[in-house]
Write an enzyme that holds these catalytic residues in place. Structure first.
Site, short mmCIF file in Angstrom:
data_model
loop_
_atom_site.label_atom_id
_atom_site.label_comp_id
_atom_site.label_asym_id
_atom_site.label_seq_id
_atom_site.Cartn_x
_atom_site.Cartn_y
_atom_site.Cartn_z
N ASP A 1 45.90 40.84 41.87
CA ASP A 1 46.65 40.60 43.02
C ASP A 1 48.05 40.79 42.90
O ASP A 1 48.58 40.90 43.84
CB ASP A 1 46.12 39.28 43.37
CG ASP A 1 44.57 39.11 43.91
OD1 ASP A 1 43.87 38.97 42.89
OD2 ASP A 1 44.53 39.04 45.16
N GLN B 1 32.70 35.42 44.91
CA GLN B 1 32.87 36.77 45.20
C GLN B 1 32.16 37.63 44.59
O GLN B 1 31.68 38.72 45.08
CB GLN B 1 34.37 37.18 45.05
CG GLN B 1 35.20 36.19 46.00
CD GLN B 1 36.09 35.03 45.47
OE1 GLN B 1 35.36 34.53 44.62
NE2 GLN B 1 37.07 34.85 45.99
N ASN C 1 45.05 37.97 38.46
CA ASN C 1 43.57 38.37 39.06
C ASN C 1 42.93 37.03 39.26
O ASN C 1 43.27 36.01 38.81
CB ASN C 1 43.05 39.39 38.53
CG ASN C 1 41.57 39.94 39.29
OD1 ASN C 1 42.04 40.14 40.56
ND2 ASN C 1 40.38 39.95 38.55
O1 MRU Z 1 40.51 35.22 46.23
P1 MRU Z 1 40.21 36.59 46.57
O2 MRU Z 1 38.81 36.74 47.05
O3 MRU Z 1 41.25 37.34 47.62
O4 MRU Z 1 40.56 37.30 45.19
C1 MRU Z 1 40.36 38.67 45.29
C2 MRU Z 1 40.80 39.35 43.68
O5 MRU Z 1 40.98 38.43 42.83
C3 MRU Z 1 40.55 40.76 43.39
O6 MRU Z 1 40.13 40.79 42.17
C4 MRU Z 1 41.67 41.50 43.64
O7 MRU Z 1 42.40 40.90 44.99
C5 MRU Z 1 41.79 42.85 43.39
S1 MRU Z 1 41.04 43.52 45.03
C6 MRU Z 1 40.93 45.25 44.82
#
Ligand code: MRU
Length: 366
Positions: A244, A203, A254
């Site tokens: 999260d 990501q 997170n």
């Molecule tokens: O697996 P993902 O891409 O949904 O994980 C996203 C994250 O870990 C972000 O850091 C988190 O959702 C915060 S978003 C503002």
């Protein structure tokens, strides 16, 4: 591209007034592609398959998923089964449950004839609230960046390390961790972002680098294991990540690898901040390591890497012996004591029960 532009967002009502348009984030950074969600199940799949991802955007998509469900059938039974299907899409980001609880609490008492219109209105409000919340997070986080800039006698850029994507792609607009960065960039404070690649789904490499590049924010991609090295060599002034799910005591869950960055930050006296909208706080739990469900995804994400071949086709390449399996933990928990502060829409607090209660009185419980 101007981050303030009205058109710049991750989810919006389609022109037909019924479907919901999203950016298919599995295709980024190679291709910007908009997908229309027409049914509740399509919304659930978009969350589960990570066409949309990031805690706030997962919540916003789930809210619209309920609206799409009401298009199909406004009965109690369908509302409940839509709630369950959407809730099961991903386990860790608590914004999903928050948005679904909000939508169901609103719709349940209404006569079935009123539910469809009310669902669309509330889903839209949740999106607009997220934009306002993230903008406020940006304003509060900007003060931290400004203070560091002053401390550096306005010399050189403020170097900020971030992990995963907590940018506008993870929210409706602005992002959480990136909102202070965008606000600082707009205010003329020179910033430079160290972007962790964030294996296995990359990501950082695919999404954070893409959006920072579009907004001309200077950034450099590093492998996940480089964070400690750049901190040891004084190349990081500040870490800002998203979350999260944050417990009422300030533990932060997170993307996998966040905990190791927090440990390295502590060892090198680098401030480690977490940016979050209040719907990411799970007031029902206190011990993050014990109580937060950690998503485990397909081990093929670990044993393989994904890229594009010169013809533009997506290719998945194995990087292990055929017999080797992988364990794919998608998130980890950073204990509150490693967090310098929580940047919320209400201001910056200590990562503790007292700190959160001071910002959100009456919410904390015991
Ligand atoms: O697996 P993902 O891409 O949904 O994980 C996203 C994250 O870990 C972000 O850091 C988190 O959702 C915060 S978003 C503002």
């Amino acid at each position: 591209m101007d981050i303030d532009a009205d058109t710049l967002r991750t989810i919006w009502l389609a022109e037909d007034g019924g479907g919901v348009d999203i950016i298919d984030q599995t295709r980024l950074p190679f291709e910007y592609s908009v997908v229309r969600l027409e049914t509740m199940l399509e919304a659930a799949h978009a969350i589960a398959d990570m066409l949309v991802r990031g805690a706030p955007l997962i919540g916003a998509t789930a809210a619209y998923g309920i609206a799409l469900a009401m298009r199909e059938d406004t009965s109690d039974a369908h509302l409940d089964s839509a709630y369950r299907a959407l809730l099961d899409a991903r386990p860790t980001a608590v914004n999903l449950r928050w948005a679904l609880d909000d939508m169901r609490a609103l719709l349940r008492p209404l006569p079935t004839t009123k539910r469809l219109a009310a669902a669309y209105v509330r889903a839209r409000e949740i999106c607009e609230e997220d934009i306002a919340i993230c903008s406020a997070i940006g304003d509060h986080g900007l003060e931290i960046i400004e203070a560091i800039w002053e401390k550096k006698d306005r010399q050189g850029p403020v170097n900020i390390l971030t992990h995963c994507n907590a940018g506008w792609l993870a929210t409706v607009k602005w992002g959480t961790a990136t909102a202070p960065i965008y606000k600082a960039h707009q205010a003329g404070i020179p910033v430079h972002v160290w972007v962790d690649e964030t294996r296995p789904r990359n990501q950082g490499a695919g999404l954070t680098a893409w959006e920072l590049g579009r907004h001309n924010v200077p950034h450099t991609l590093i492998v996940d294991n480089a964070g400690g090295h750049v901190m040891q060599h004084g190349m990081v002034d500040l870490c800002i990540v998203g979350t999260d799910r944050t417990t009422r005591s300030g533990d932060v869950c997170n993307k996998i690898g966040t905990y190791l960055k927090a440990l390295a930050a502590r060892d090198n006296e680098v401030p480690f901040y977490v940016a979050l909208p209040s719907p990411t706080i799970d007031w029902t739990i206190s011990d993050g390591v014990r109580d937060i469900p950690i998503e485990r995804r397909d081990s093929a994400e670990v044993t393989h890497v994904i890229g594009r071949d010169p013809q533009g086709a997506v290719v998945q390449v194995r990087i292990t012996p055929d017999a080797t399996d992988g364990a794919n933990y998608a998130f980890d928990v950073t204990p509150a004591h490693l967090v310098s502060g929580l940047i919320t829409e209400k201001g910056v607090s200590e990562a503790s029960a007292q700190g959160l209660q001071a910002l959100f009185p009456g919410r904390g419980g015991s």
